[in-house]
Design an enzyme around this catalytic site. Structure first.
Site, PDB file in Angstrom:
ATOM      1  N   GLU A  85      -2.017   5.032  -1.653  1.00  0.00           N
ATOM      2  CA  GLU A  85      -2.877   4.313  -2.593  1.00  0.00           C
ATOM      3  C   GLU A  85      -4.097   5.164  -2.952  1.00  0.00           C
ATOM      4  O   GLU A  85      -4.721   5.784  -2.089  1.00  0.00           O
ATOM      5  CB  GLU A  85      -3.338   2.999  -1.952  1.00  0.00           C
ATOM      6  CG  GLU A  85      -4.241   2.142  -2.822  1.00  0.00           C
ATOM      7  CD  GLU A  85      -4.676   0.851  -2.142  1.00  0.00           C
ATOM      8  OE1 GLU A  85      -5.177  -0.036  -2.847  1.00  0.00           O
ATOM      9  OE2 GLU A  85      -4.498   0.727  -0.909  1.00  0.00           O
ATOM     10  N   LYS A  95      -2.304  -2.748  -9.868  1.00  0.00           N
ATOM     11  CA  LYS A  95      -2.498  -3.700  -8.777  1.00  0.00           C
ATOM     12  C   LYS A  95      -2.965  -5.047  -9.340  1.00  0.00           C
ATOM     13  O   LYS A  95      -3.944  -5.114 -10.077  1.00  0.00           O
ATOM     14  CB  LYS A  95      -3.519  -3.132  -7.785  1.00  0.00           C
ATOM     15  CG  LYS A  95      -3.607  -3.859  -6.451  1.00  0.00           C
ATOM     16  CD  LYS A  95      -4.548  -3.084  -5.532  1.00  0.00           C
ATOM     17  CE  LYS A  95      -4.573  -3.659  -4.135  1.00  0.00           C
ATOM     18  NZ  LYS A  95      -5.453  -2.863  -3.229  1.00  0.00           N
ATOM     19  N   CYS A  98      -0.682  -1.906  -1.285  1.00  0.00           N
ATOM     20  CA  CYS A  98      -1.483  -2.449  -0.188  1.00  0.00           C
ATOM     21  C   CYS A  98      -1.258  -3.954  -0.031  1.00  0.00           C
ATOM     22  O   CYS A  98      -0.134  -4.391   0.171  1.00  0.00           O
ATOM     23  CB  CYS A  98      -2.958  -2.080  -0.398  1.00  0.00           C
ATOM     24  SG  CYS A  98      -3.917  -1.989   1.147  1.00  0.00           S
TER      25      CYS A  98
END
Length: 311
Positions: free
Chosen positions: A41, A127, A161
């Protein structure tokens, strides 16, 4: 079905140094020598672990605004030279890669996973839900960037994540037929390992989780605080089979590259007795609607063929 080699890279690049980050990403992808390579990430653009941008509720400062300016400047634009360079690399190596980055789109930043393959740049995932203090740095993605890429041998998708903790996100990806679940992250807790094994077993897919290994010296010296130890993000990268078995890792306390040969015949073997969106689903009881439309604050403007925020 085919076999392929997968690699997850555990590393980080110096914060606020985009050319160095790109060079490091290129070198690591070359070093991995795999069919599919996953980088952590925010590898390009940086994950500012331990920095608070001088924010408290209802208060900002000039110093915090200047720090954000530096972070904004270090992010990458898509399309842009960093994307072009990585696309050229995967064309040359004839491989696929998933690279974590921070995208600059106008005045807003997004945490993204970039997809590359033998034909070059393939797309991105933004995200959906930044976690906690990430929300004052990054905007929220929408349903228009939830790709699952068909590589010819397997279908490649990504959850960044803590998106991995979103049950409806996972269901969406399972419904799209993901085979290789790529999980770029900065979560180095032991609990992360349980989540990666659970997703592999729930989705009956291979899980490739790449975490950063970030030392304090990766952050400019003037931003060090007493709370920062010598290691800020301590890895935990891992590769898991569709039956939840750990094939490589977890790797801790160092940089490195984990590799594993994936037997894609393990996918139907694992799905024999469980398919979360197929024979084990109950559509008479449960349903999920996914809005995949693009959401823009300003639409319909004539800007000589350009939208306010080019994709």
């Amino acid at each position: 079905m085919a076999k392929l080699t997968a690699a997850v890279v555990q590393s980080a690049a110096p914060l606020f140094d985009t050319p160095a980050a790109l060079s490091r990403a290129e070198g690591l992808i070359r070093e991995a020598r795999a069919d599919v390579v996953v980088l952590p990430e925010a590898f390009l653009g940086g994950y500012p672990k331990g920095l608070d941008f001088d924010i408290t509720v209802g208060r900002r400062t000039d110093a915090g605004r200047e720090l954000f300016r530096r972070y904004h400047a270090a992010a990458i634009e898509i399309p842009g030279p960093e994307v072009d360079a990585l696309a050229a690399l995967t064309r040359d190596l004839r491989c696929h890669a998933v690279v974590g980055a921070v995208e600059r789109r106008g005045a807003t930043l997004y945490c993204v996973a970039l997809f590359f393959g033998p034909t070059g740049y393939l797309g991105l995932h933004r995200k959906l839900m930044p976690t906690a203090a990430e929300r004052y740095l990054w905007g929220q993605g929408d349903g228009s960037t939830l790709p699952v890429i068909d590589t010819g041998a397997a279908r490649l998708g990504s959850a960044i994540c803590w998106e991995n903790y979103m049950p409806l996100f996972r269901t969406t990806m399972y419904a799209k037929g993901v085979d290789l679940w790529c999980a770029p992250t900065v979560d180095d807790r032991d609990q992360w390992q349980a989540s990666m094994r659970h997703i592999a077993l729930e989705g009956r897919c291979f899980v490739l989780s790449a975490n950063q290994f970030l030392r304090r010296d990766g952050v400019p010296a003037e931003l060090h605080t007493e709370a920062m130890g010598p290691v800020l993000i301590n890895g935990g990268s891992v590769i898991v089979s569709p039956l939840g078995e750990v094939l490589a890792g977890p790797l801790r306390d160092c940089e490195g590259i984990l590799t594993a040969e994936l037997d894609l015949d393990d996918l139907p073997r694992a799905r024999f007795d469980f398919d979360a969106v197929g024979h084990y689903a109950r559509p008479d009881v449960f349903s999920l609607h996914v809005d995949q439309s693009e959401r823009q604050a300003v639409t319909g403007l004539d800007m000589q063929g350009r939208t306010p925020y080019p994709r």
